[in-house]
Design a protein around this motif. Structure first.
Motif, PDB file in Angstrom:
ATOM      1  N   VAL A 137       9.225  54.775  23.718  1.00 43.21           N
ATOM      2  CA  VAL A 137       9.894  53.534  23.332  1.00 43.21           C
ATOM      3  C   VAL A 137       8.878  52.415  23.133  1.00 43.21           C
ATOM      4  CG1 VAL A 137      11.506  51.755  24.155  1.00 43.21           C
ATOM      5  CG2 VAL A 137      12.123  54.168  24.324  1.00 43.21           C
ATOM      6  N   LEU A 138       7.870  52.329  24.017  1.00 44.00           N
ATOM      7  CA  LEU A 138       6.837  51.304  23.873  1.00 44.00           C
ATOM      8  C   LEU A 138       5.953  51.559  22.650  1.00 44.00           C
ATOM      9  CD1 LEU A 138       5.909  50.708  27.597  1.00 44.00           C
ATOM     10  CD2 LEU A 138       7.062  49.104  26.060  1.00 44.00           C
ATOM     11  N   GLY A 139       5.851  52.807  22.236  1.00 44.23           N
ATOM     12  CA  GLY A 139       5.135  53.119  20.999  1.00 44.23           C
ATOM     13  C   GLY A 139       5.864  52.576  19.783  1.00 44.23           C
ATOM     14  N   GLN A 140       7.176  52.499  19.871  1.00 49.26           N
ATOM     15  CA  GLN A 140       7.986  51.976  18.774  1.00 49.26           C
ATOM     16  C   GLN A 140       8.023  50.448  18.771  1.00 49.26           C
ATOM     17  OE1 GLN A 140      11.767  53.909  19.413  1.00 49.26           O
ATOM     18  NE2 GLN A 140      10.890  55.939  19.075  1.00 49.26           N
ATOM     19  N   ARG A 141       8.067  49.866  19.965  1.00 50.28           N
ATOM     20  CA  ARG A 141       8.061  48.402  20.098  1.00 50.28           C
ATOM     21  C   ARG A 141       7.244  48.061  21.338  1.00 50.28           C
ATOM     22  NH1 ARG A 141      12.755  44.379  21.733  1.00 50.28           N
ATOM     23  NH2 ARG A 141      11.721  42.434  21.222  1.00 50.28           N
ATOM     24  N   PRO A 142       5.983  47.686  21.161  1.00 54.76           N
ATOM     25  CA  PRO A 142       5.076  47.449  22.289  1.00 54.76           C
ATOM     26  C   PRO A 142       5.576  46.353  23.236  1.00 54.76           C
ATOM     27  CG  PRO A 142       3.851  47.578  20.242  1.00 54.76           C
ATOM     28  CD  PRO A 142       5.308  47.531  19.876  1.00 54.76           C
ATOM     29  N   PHE A 143       5.130  46.432  24.480  1.00 60.97           N
ATOM     30  CA  PHE A 143       5.558  45.483  25.504  1.00 60.97           C
ATOM     31  C   PHE A 143       5.124  44.061  25.168  1.00 60.97           C
ATOM     32  CE2 PHE A 143       5.964  44.006  30.021  1.00 60.97           C
ATOM     33  CZ  PHE A 143       7.313  44.320  30.153  1.00 60.97           C
ATOM     34  N   GLY A 144       3.944  43.912  24.573  1.00 59.36           N
ATOM     35  CA  GLY A 144       3.481  42.586  24.174  1.00 59.36           C
ATOM     36  C   GLY A 144       4.441  41.932  23.192  1.00 59.36           C
ATOM     37  N   GLU A 145       4.933  42.723  22.254  1.00 62.76           N
ATOM     38  CA  GLU A 145       5.920  42.211  21.297  1.00 62.76           C
ATOM     39  C   GLU A 145       7.203  41.800  22.020  1.00 62.76           C
ATOM     40  OE1 GLU A 145       8.682  44.214  17.885  1.00 62.76           O
ATOM     41  OE2 GLU A 145       6.530  44.701  17.803  1.00 62.76           O
ATOM     42  N   ARG A 146       7.605  42.568  22.999  1.00 64.01           N
ATOM     43  CA  ARG A 146       8.805  42.252  23.774  1.00 64.01           C
ATOM     44  C   ARG A 146       8.620  40.948  24.562  1.00 64.01           C
ATOM     45  NH1 ARG A 146      12.033  47.056  24.326  1.00 64.01           N
ATOM     46  NH2 ARG A 146      11.009  48.751  23.228  1.00 64.01           N
ATOM     47  N   ILE A 147       7.414  40.752  25.106  1.00 62.47           N
ATOM     48  CA  ILE A 147       7.124  39.515  25.847  1.00 62.47           C
ATOM     49  C   ILE A 147       7.183  38.313  24.906  1.00 62.47           C
ATOM     50  CG2 ILE A 147       5.321  38.229  27.083  1.00 62.47           C
ATOM     51  CD1 ILE A 147       4.434  40.975  28.255  1.00 62.47           C
ATOM     52  N   ARG A 148       6.552  38.444  23.740  1.00 64.41           N
ATOM     53  CA  ARG A 148       6.581  37.335  22.779  1.00 64.41           C
ATOM     54  C   ARG A 148       8.013  37.005  22.357  1.00 64.41           C
ATOM     55  NH1 ARG A 148       1.965  40.048  21.539  1.00 64.41           N
ATOM     56  NH2 ARG A 148       2.929  41.355  19.951  1.00 64.41           N
ATOM     57  N   SER A 149       8.815  38.027  22.137  1.00 66.45           N
ATOM     58  CA  SER A 149      10.216  37.825  21.757  1.00 66.45           C
ATOM     59  C   SER A 149      10.992  37.141  22.884  1.00 66.45           C
ATOM     60  CB  SER A 149      10.853  39.170  21.407  1.00 66.45           C
ATOM     61  OG  SER A 149      12.210  39.021  21.094  1.00 66.45           O
ATOM     62  N   ALA A 150      10.775  37.599  24.109  1.00 65.33           N
ATOM     63  CA  ALA A 150      11.456  36.994  25.264  1.00 65.33           C
ATOM     64  C   ALA A 150      11.027  35.544  25.445  1.00 65.33           C
ATOM     65  CB  ALA A 150      11.169  37.807  26.529  1.00 65.33           C
ATOM     66  N   ARG A 151       9.736  35.264  25.239  1.00 68.82           N
ATOM     67  CA  ARG A 151       9.235  33.901  25.358  1.00 68.82           C
ATOM     68  C   ARG A 151       9.909  33.007  24.313  1.00 68.82           C
ATOM     69  NH1 ARG A 151       3.804  34.444  24.406  1.00 68.82           N
ATOM     70  NH2 ARG A 151       3.473  35.101  26.544  1.00 68.82           N
ATOM     71  N   ALA A 152      10.010  33.499  23.086  1.00 73.16           N
ATOM     72  CA  ALA A 152      10.658  32.728  22.011  1.00 73.16           C
ATOM     73  C   ALA A 152      12.129  32.492  22.339  1.00 73.16           C
ATOM     74  CB  ALA A 152      10.498  33.448  20.678  1.00 73.16           C
ATOM     75  N   ASP A 153      12.811  33.539  22.826  1.00 69.19           N
ATOM     76  CA  ASP A 153      14.226  33.413  23.190  1.00 69.19           C
ATOM     77  C   ASP A 153      14.413  32.403  24.330  1.00 69.19           C
ATOM     78  OD1 ASP A 153      14.887  35.241  21.252  1.00 69.19           O
ATOM     79  OD2 ASP A 153      15.263  36.903  22.656  1.00 69.19           O
ATOM     80  N   SER A 154      13.505  32.444  25.305  1.00 65.28           N
ATOM     81  CA  SER A 154      13.646  31.534  26.452  1.00 65.28           C
ATOM     82  C   SER A 154      13.399  30.092  26.032  1.00 65.28           C
ATOM     83  CB  SER A 154      12.720  31.943  27.590  1.00 65.28           C
ATOM     84  OG  SER A 154      11.374  31.687  27.267  1.00 65.28           O
ATOM     85  N   GLN A 155      12.543  29.868  25.055  1.00 64.47           N
ATOM     86  CA  GLN A 155      12.275  28.516  24.563  1.00 64.47           C
ATOM     87  C   GLN A 155      13.463  27.971  23.760  1.00 64.47           C
ATOM     88  OE1 GLN A 155       8.516  28.999  22.555  1.00 64.47           O
ATOM     89  NE2 GLN A 155       7.353  28.855  24.459  1.00 64.47           N
ATOM     90  N   LYS A 156      14.243  28.896  23.171  1.00 67.59           N
ATOM     91  CA  LYS A 156      15.438  28.489  22.427  1.00 67.59           C
ATOM     92  C   LYS A 156      16.623  28.287  23.369  1.00 67.59           C
ATOM     93  CE  LYS A 156      14.581  31.833  19.026  1.00 67.59           C
ATOM     94  NZ  LYS A 156      15.154  32.878  18.191  1.00 67.59           N
ATOM     95  N   GLY A 157      16.454  28.735  24.620  1.00 72.63           N
ATOM     96  CA  GLY A 157      17.556  28.630  25.573  1.00 72.63           C
ATOM     97  C   GLY A 157      18.478  29.832  25.526  1.00 72.63           C
TER      98      GLY A 157
END
Length: 160
Positions: A137-157
């Motif tokens: 699963v991490l090969g398909q969507r790396p953890f770093g990408e998931r962190i960046r996405s979560a950071r963006a989502d958290s900044q949007k609330g």
């Protein structure tokens, strides 16, 4: 307080690697380290390989392979020669000492495999299966990408 994923993984590695390292000491292989196993496994099936081939076949990074090969060479387990066409390339093979250790190391691998199978049998989902799935699963969507996405989502609330 619930432990984070990184803390849990480090603790799991400590529990597993510590026991495996102790097993090597008990088998009178005190200088052998669990980190040598990917390199030794490759060299148990091939007489000579490049560091790049070790990394590829073992599924480890080239820097990890380079560091491990250097440490094993320092301990006298490996021979390293320049490549025939390219002097920068390094050809790795087992030394006499490494070859002599191989049967005892392989016996430890068999015992470790049996212990891992017994652990898997006691879990709701075998750890080996869970880890393989997580790696895929991490090969398909790396953890770093998931962190960046979560950071963006958290900044949007969007993340509570």
């Amino acid at each position: 307080m619930k432990q984070g994923l990184g803390t849990q993984l480090r603790h799991l590695i400590e529990l597993l690697d510590g026991a495996v390292e102790a097993a090597y000491v008990e088998a009178d292989l005190p200088e052998y380290r669990p980190r040598f196993t990917p390199v030794m496994r490759v060299l148990s099936t091939r007489q000579q390989v490049t560091i790049g081939e070790i990394a590829e076949v073992a599924g480890i990074t080239q820097p990890a392979a380079t560091q491990t090969v250097a440490l094993m060479h320092k301990k006298g387990l490996l021979l390293i020669e320049p490549g025939p066409q390219d002097g920068r390339q390094r050809i790795v093979s087992l030394s006499e000492k490494g070859s002599a250790l191989l049967p005892r190391v392989q016996a430890c691998w068999r015992a470790t495999r049996m212990a891992a199978d017994s652990l898997d049998a006691e879990l709701d989902m075998p750890l080996s299966q869970c880890l393989a799935q997580a790696i895929e699963v991490l090969g398909q969507r790396p953890f770093g990408e998931r962190i960046r996405s979560a950071r963006a989502d958290s900044q949007k609330g969007d993340y509570v």
